[in-house]
Scaffold this motif. Structure first.
Motif, mmCIF file in Angstrom:
data_model
loop_
_atom_site.group_PDB
_atom_site.id
_atom_site.type_symbol
_atom_site.label_atom_id
_atom_site.label_comp_id
_atom_site.label_asym_id
_atom_site.label_seq_id
_atom_site.Cartn_x
_atom_site.Cartn_y
_atom_site.Cartn_z
ATOM 1 N N ALA A 409 90.049 37.468 48.600
ATOM 2 C CA ALA A 409 91.013 36.396 48.843
ATOM 3 C C ALA A 409 90.308 35.044 48.940
ATOM 4 O O ALA A 409 90.805 34.033 48.426
ATOM 5 C CB ALA A 409 91.797 36.679 50.124
ATOM 6 N N SER A 412 89.426 33.976 45.486
ATOM 7 C CA SER A 412 90.616 33.531 44.753
ATOM 8 C C SER A 412 91.045 32.142 45.201
ATOM 9 O O SER A 412 91.498 31.327 44.391
ATOM 10 C CB SER A 412 91.758 34.529 44.966
ATOM 11 O OG SER A 412 92.939 34.099 44.340
ATOM 12 N N ALA A 413 90.896 31.868 46.509
ATOM 13 C CA ALA A 413 91.305 30.568 47.030
ATOM 14 C C ALA A 413 90.469 29.432 46.457
ATOM 15 O O ALA A 413 90.929 28.276 46.404
ATOM 16 C CB ALA A 413 91.203 30.569 48.553
ATOM 17 N N THR A 416 91.546 27.209 42.198
ATOM 18 C CA THR A 416 92.880 26.596 42.194
ATOM 19 C C THR A 416 93.278 26.070 40.819
ATOM 20 O O THR A 416 94.454 25.802 40.577
ATOM 21 C CB THR A 416 92.932 25.451 43.209
ATOM 22 O OG1 THR A 416 91.921 24.487 42.878
ATOM 23 C CG2 THR A 416 92.691 25.971 44.620
ATOM 24 N N GLN A 441 98.159 35.901 38.032
ATOM 25 C CA GLN A 441 97.346 35.168 39.004
ATOM 26 C C GLN A 441 98.295 34.485 39.993
ATOM 27 O O GLN A 441 99.323 33.954 39.585
ATOM 28 C CB GLN A 441 96.466 34.118 38.302
ATOM 29 C CG GLN A 441 95.338 34.699 37.466
ATOM 30 C CD GLN A 441 94.297 35.384 38.337
ATOM 31 O OE1 GLN A 441 94.096 35.024 39.502
ATOM 32 N NE2 GLN A 441 93.631 36.371 37.769
ATOM 33 N N PRO A 442 97.997 34.520 41.259
ATOM 34 C CA PRO A 442 96.908 35.262 41.897
ATOM 35 C C PRO A 442 97.162 36.764 41.811
ATOM 36 O O PRO A 442 98.301 37.200 41.635
ATOM 37 C CB PRO A 442 96.955 34.773 43.340
ATOM 38 C CG PRO A 442 98.398 34.437 43.556
ATOM 39 C CD PRO A 442 98.850 33.840 42.250
ATOM 40 N N ALA A 447 97.545 37.983 46.906
ATOM 41 C CA ALA A 447 98.613 36.980 46.892
ATOM 42 C C ALA A 447 98.940 36.486 48.296
ATOM 43 O O ALA A 447 99.316 35.332 48.486
ATOM 44 C CB ALA A 447 99.866 37.564 46.241
ATOM 45 N N ASP A 450 97.216 33.254 49.067
ATOM 46 C CA ASP A 450 97.380 32.077 48.200
ATOM 47 C C ASP A 450 98.317 31.099 48.906
ATOM 48 O O ASP A 450 99.509 31.006 48.605
ATOM 49 C CB ASP A 450 97.947 32.510 46.844
ATOM 50 C CG ASP A 450 97.845 31.396 45.812
ATOM 51 O OD1 ASP A 450 96.948 30.551 45.930
ATOM 52 O OD2 ASP A 450 98.690 31.363 44.907
ATOM 53 N N ARG A 666 104.189 35.189 47.367
ATOM 54 C CA ARG A 666 103.061 35.761 48.099
ATOM 55 C C ARG A 666 103.517 36.818 49.095
ATOM 56 O O ARG A 666 102.691 37.531 49.679
ATOM 57 C CB ARG A 666 102.253 34.682 48.809
ATOM 58 C CG ARG A 666 103.008 33.793 49.770
ATOM 59 C CD ARG A 666 102.072 32.737 50.352
ATOM 60 N NE ARG A 666 102.767 31.628 50.974
ATOM 61 C CZ ARG A 666 103.052 31.549 52.269
ATOM 62 N NH1 ARG A 666 102.703 32.537 53.065
ATOM 63 N NH2 ARG A 666 103.677 30.480 52.749
ATOM 64 N N THR A 672 103.795 31.428 46.079
ATOM 65 C CA THR A 672 102.347 31.258 46.059
ATOM 66 C C THR A 672 102.042 29.781 45.818
ATOM 67 O O THR A 672 102.810 29.061 45.168
ATOM 68 C CB THR A 672 101.698 32.091 44.945
ATOM 69 O OG1 THR A 672 102.228 31.661 43.674
ATOM 70 C CG2 THR A 672 101.971 33.579 45.130
ATOM 71 N N SER A 674 99.848 28.735 43.914
ATOM 72 C CA SER A 674 99.599 28.593 42.477
ATOM 73 C C SER A 674 100.891 28.290 41.734
ATOM 74 O O SER A 674 100.929 27.407 40.857
ATOM 75 C CB SER A 674 98.958 29.871 41.921
ATOM 76 O OG SER A 674 97.694 30.099 42.507
#
Length: 694
Positions: A409, A412-413, A416, A441-442, A447, A450, A666, A672, A674
């Motif tokens: 996680a 992933s953060a 962006t 994605q994510p 998720a 995110d 999420r 999310t 994203s």
């Protein structure tokens, strides 16, 4: 009162301070009746019966009484045997339940749900499950497939924490008093009375939300301390037969009726919890006769006591701990396996019978041999070793999994920026952007992490906070200010608004709070809760530093049917802002995912069998009314400009969970970060004319 001289032959205190330990068969029956009510109410009625509160009071009575007898006996104040005894009492069955739930989760839950189970398993092993649930704002809900099979372990954690605290307080006080030649009981009684009052006052007057207080050890402690306080004053109790019968009848009636008349989920552990706690105290006191305060009522002259000492209730009392541990995961497992929102009558019978069988087996084959060895010492050694190995295995597995997911996680953060040609997100709906099929994605596995910057930056007022916490985004040097106010659904738009603020040169000032949309009481008799108090603070902050525009949400899902609506409390807020000459831009809320009244997480559905963007979505007509209800609600408020970007989240007939290769949700109802960032272009097209800024 000074310490009585010790009896050298027994090592006990003189007879004045000695309390004879008597087996209270009637209290075994109280436990049996209480656990029966807990199970029945959970399985068939989705309510809190008050049985757990009775367990807590009894636990305090027995444990403090045991510690006090040791303190007054002049035996060494060694905590090790006490901790060992408590561990043998609580740990074996608990470890078994955690292992079974872990196995069931792996076999029947999507892989995305393993992380939550692993976190709760670790918390339960450390007797911290109540704090985990409080921190995640978990409501003690009626059972449904979305509820954790470990949620009920909060009470076991509270008891474990109480045992350690009581051990430290009683033995610590006894050591100080004994070293100075003073008796223990009276000073300890006063000390526990102070702690009981402090905990009760906190539970009754705290501004913390109910979803926190329900699990808060500090708010729950008075229930256990009430029982402990009764154990302290037991030598001074003298009740005639008529009073004991009255106490027992009153206690029994309250025990049985508590769950019918009280909503414990929303009223405990506040003052209304005095009802089940008082019932437990009454039933305990009914056992002390008037002729000898240290004697216990045999029950020959008390019909309630005779009832409570019957074999069925006595047996239920013996297996109460195991039955409590088993019944909830069995119930949740049944709902998951058969995909039902509730068990129904027949399913409930199956759950209860299976829980009873497993509880009996656990008590006979695991708990009793470990606690009270009567046969081969080798059997006991094997059981203890097996429990220890299983505990280490599930602890290691849980910590390893949560550590791995947390690391993923975090990685992933950091990513962006997504290629808009491969991950167009909302542009797939608003601009018809086409993209090659790629993994979303994510990732569905991360998720949950995110999150908007306002969450990770600590800009949300938390449960219990009513002050206007604020942070700045967009262009911090701009003279134009947009105030983003509300709860997590207003925060859904923070990533998109932040982008627009930097592109179009305006400052974004956030006033956000967990679980609280910005609302004001719509009438003089309306209840003013924590969300309203926080909103008043936000209004004061806006008065002190007036923004150019206030941005918030305009709708919510209907609680009793399909579609959405505009609450009257929203309109009252808009009117208050109009009185201050503050323009408002309000946007329609995004859809919430649910099936037959049960919310579900998009990531879990995707990780399940056959789940995809289409099947895991929800029909648009179920979550969005055919016509946006906000314009009608705001018709008399010219300061309000309304936006509806539903077409940037949903298709004409279906709200899917993935668009343009980006996962929209999420969880069950929050975007999310994203996907929110891909909403910046369509939001900009609507927000520019609404504000007149571009």
């Amino acid at each position: 009162m000074f310490l009585q001289p010790a009896d050298r032959s027994t090592g006990q205190l003189g007879s004045e301070n000695r309390v004879r330990t008597v087996r209270r068969g009637d209290l075994d029956g109280v436990r049996g009746l209480a656990i029966a009510l807990v199970v029945v109410y959970h399985v068939w009625f989705g309510r809190v019966s008050g049985g757990v509160d009775i367990f807590l009071t009894l636990s305090g009575f027995f444990f403090v009484g045991s510690l006090l007898r040791t303190a007054e006996s002049l035996k060494p104040l060694d905590p090790v045997p006490v901790v060992r005894r408590v561990t043998r009492r609580l740990a074996p069955a608990l470890v078994l339940i955690l292992a079974v739930v872990a196995a069931f989760t792996i076999l029947h839950y999507p892989a995305t749900a393993w992380y939550d189970t692993a976190r709760q398993t670790t918390a339960s092993l450390l007797f911290l499950q109540n704090w985990h649930l409080a921190d995640t704002a978990s409501d003690y809900l009626a059972a449904d497939p979305s509820v954790s099979p470990l949620q009920h372990l909060w009470s076991i954690s509270v008891q474990g924490q109480f045992y350690l605290a009581a051990l430290a307080v009683v033995f610590g006080a006894a050591w100080l008093l004994r070293s100075r030649g003073y008796a223990v009981r009276l000073p300890l009684t006063v000390l526990l009375a102070v702690f009981t009052a402090a905990s009760f006052i906190y539970a009754a007057t705290s501004s913390m939300p109910q979803t926190w207080l329900y699990y808060d050890t500090g708010a729950r402690m008075w229930e256990l301390l009430a029982g402990g306080l009764l154990a302290c004053v037991a030598p001074w109790l003298r009740f005639p037969r008529s009073t004991r019968i009255l106490l027992s009848f009153a206690g029994l009636a309250i025990l049985i009726g508590c769950g019918v008349f009280l909503d414990g989920r929303n009223q405990f552990p506040g003052p209304w919890a005095l009802v089940p706690v008082g019932a437990a105290l009454a039933l305990i006191m009914a056992g002390y006769s008037g002729s000898d305060s240290n004697s216990s009522d045999t029950g020959t002259d008390n019909p309630v006591t005779r009832l409570l000492t019957t074999r069925p209730l006595h047996r239920l009392g013996d297996m109460a701990y195991a039955l409590y541990l088993w019944h909830w995961p069995i119930l949740i497992g049944y709902l998951v396996l058969f995909d039902k929102p509730d068990a129904g009558f027949t399913g409930g019978l199956v759950v209860i019978v299976l829980s009873l069988v497993l509880a009996e087996a656990t008590t006979r084959l695991i708990e009793t041999p470990i606690r009270r060895p009567s046969g081969s010492g080798r059997t006991r050694t094997v059981l203890i070793a097996s429990v220890s190995v299983v505990a280490v295995a599930i602890a290691g597995g849980s910590v390893s999994l949560t550590t791995f997911i947390d690391r993923r996680a975090d990685e992933s953060a950091q990513q962006t920026e997504l290629d808009p040609l491969i991950y167009p997100g909302a542009a797939a709906l608003t601009e018809g952007a086409d993209a090659p099929q790629e993994r979303e994605q994510p990732s569905r596995f991360v998720a949950h992490a995110d999150l908007p910057d306002s969450t990770t930056d600590g800009c949300l007022a938390q449960d219990g906070e009513t002050f206007a916490r604020t942070c700045t985004y967009g262009d911090p040097n701009s003279a134009r200010t947009l105030a983003l106010i509300g709860g997590s659904h207003a925060e859904n738009w923070q990533p998109a608004i932040d982008i627009l603020g930097r592109e179009h040169n305006f400052r974004v000032q956030t006033y956000l709070k967990v679980g609280c949309p910005a609302v004001l009481p719509p009438g003089p008799d309306s209840e003013i809760g924590e969300c309203e108090q926080w909103t008043f603070s936000v209004i004061d902050a806006l008065d002190a530093n007036p923004p150019d525009v206030v941005f918030s949400t305009s709708t919510r899902p209907r609680p009793d049917g399909p579609g959405d609506y505009t609450p009257a409390a929203y309109v009252t807020l808009w009117q208050a802002l109009a009185d201050r000459q503050l323009p408002v831009v309000a946007i329609r809320d995004t859809p919430w995912l649910e099936h037959e009244g049960v919310e579900y997480r998009a990531s879990d559905c995707l990780a399940g069998r056959g789940g995809n963007a289409e099947s895991c979505g929800i029909d648009r007509e179920m979550v969005l009314s055919a016509v946006d209800p906000a314009p009608g609600a705001a018709a008399q408020l010219p300061n309000v400009r309304l936006l509806d970007l539903s077409d940037a989240v949903c298709r004409t007939d279906r709200c899917r969970v993935i668009e343009g290769n980006i996962l929209i949700y999420r969880d069950s109802n929050h975007l999310t970060a994203s996907y929110s960032r891909t909403l910046a272009p369509p939001l900009g097209l609507a927000l520019g004319p609404a504000t007149g800024w571009w």
